[in-house]
Motif scaffolding. Sequence first.
Motif, PDB file in Angstrom:
ATOM      1  N   HIS A 108       0.839  -1.198   0.000  1.00 28.89           N
ATOM      2  CA  HIS A 108       0.000   0.000   0.000  1.00 28.89           C
ATOM      3  C   HIS A 108       0.882   1.260   0.000  1.00 28.89           C
ATOM      4  O   HIS A 108       0.634   2.219  -0.732  1.00 28.89           O
ATOM      5  N   HIS A 112       1.527   4.524  -2.941  1.00 26.34           N
ATOM      6  CA  HIS A 112       1.515   5.978  -2.752  1.00 26.34           C
ATOM      7  C   HIS A 112       2.846   6.603  -3.152  1.00 26.34           C
ATOM      8  O   HIS A 112       2.915   7.764  -3.502  1.00 26.34           O
ATOM      9  N   HIS A 121      -3.826   3.211  -8.074  1.00 30.63           N
ATOM     10  CA  HIS A 121      -4.367   3.285  -6.713  1.00 30.63           C
ATOM     11  C   HIS A 121      -5.208   4.545  -6.490  1.00 30.63           C
ATOM     12  O   HIS A 121      -6.120   4.550  -5.659  1.00 30.63           O
ATOM     13  N   HIS A 125      -8.831   6.371  -4.199  1.00 30.32           N
ATOM     14  CA  HIS A 125      -8.862   7.630  -3.441  1.00 30.32           C
ATOM     15  C   HIS A 125      -9.734   8.704  -4.065  1.00 30.32           C
ATOM     16  O   HIS A 125     -10.001   9.716  -3.434  1.00 30.32           O
ATOM     17  N   HIS A 204      -6.962   8.530   6.014  1.00 29.49           N
ATOM     18  CA  HIS A 204      -6.213   8.117   4.818  1.00 29.49           C
ATOM     19  C   HIS A 204      -6.906   8.584   3.532  1.00 29.49           C
ATOM     20  O   HIS A 204      -6.265   8.769   2.502  1.00 29.49           O
TER      21      HIS A 204
END
Length: 275
Positions: A108, A112, A121, A125, A204
Amino acid sequence: MTDLELPESSAWWKAAVTIGGFTLFWTWETFWPFIAPAEHRLRHAGRNVAIAIANRLMLAILFGSAIVGVVQISAQREWGLLRQSGMSQGFQFLMALLLLDGWMYVWHRANHRIPFLWRFHRMHHSDRSMDVTTATRFHIGEHLISSLLKLGLIPLFGLSLGHLLLYETLVVGITMFHHANISLGRCDAWLRWILVTPFMHKVHHSREHVETDSNFSTVFSVWDHLARSYRMRTDCATIAFGLQDLADADWQTIKGMLITPLVSISSRGSEPEDQ
Ligand SMILES: [Zn+2]
Ligand SMILES: [Zn+2]
């Protein structure tokens, strides 16, 4: 039980956790939402669930047999840390959960950190409202890369099908829980010493880059505490979710979600590492 045998109830447990968890958290969000729900809640949910079903089908077709095959070869050749450790079956299960969850933290965080991985990813978000269906909103590209890497983890860790299924069941339950639009009140603070909770994961999903780049854990929160990436704020009800550059309605459609990785990084400038 050998590496290829599963207790008959295993698959049922995963199905029960998926259906039971979804029903529980959807009902909870409906009657006691923490934040006002999305304006078009059903449309939002429908898109996220459609993406999830398509992903599951594609992964089952592409990786179902490959995973069984790799587990079989690893078992026959006695490969992997857990098999070589001489630990009891019960302890191996516990260690398998920790190894897989530790790997998920690293994976993970890499999503980022590395611009190519962030392209995929960021679809997770870009959701402007967070609820139980956000737990399933992942680009197939991210799933394909992580599934390929997981094939390598099987012989490295010495994982059995039972280990993989137990961890997957745990991930399904906990990710629905921490994405749900619910509040545990003061219990959240106690629980997040052990597990990733709704308040912890809401941070997050914040649009503030410094918050997006925190709380990477999936099931157990210990990884963020150890790696000093744990972050909390006093008022989670005021968090603005999503990504500044992918906030338009176009990016919330199924087509918009699928083409998200193709958007030029420099032109949209939504990289959290660029802050
Ligand atoms: Zn993330
Ligand atoms: Zn999330």
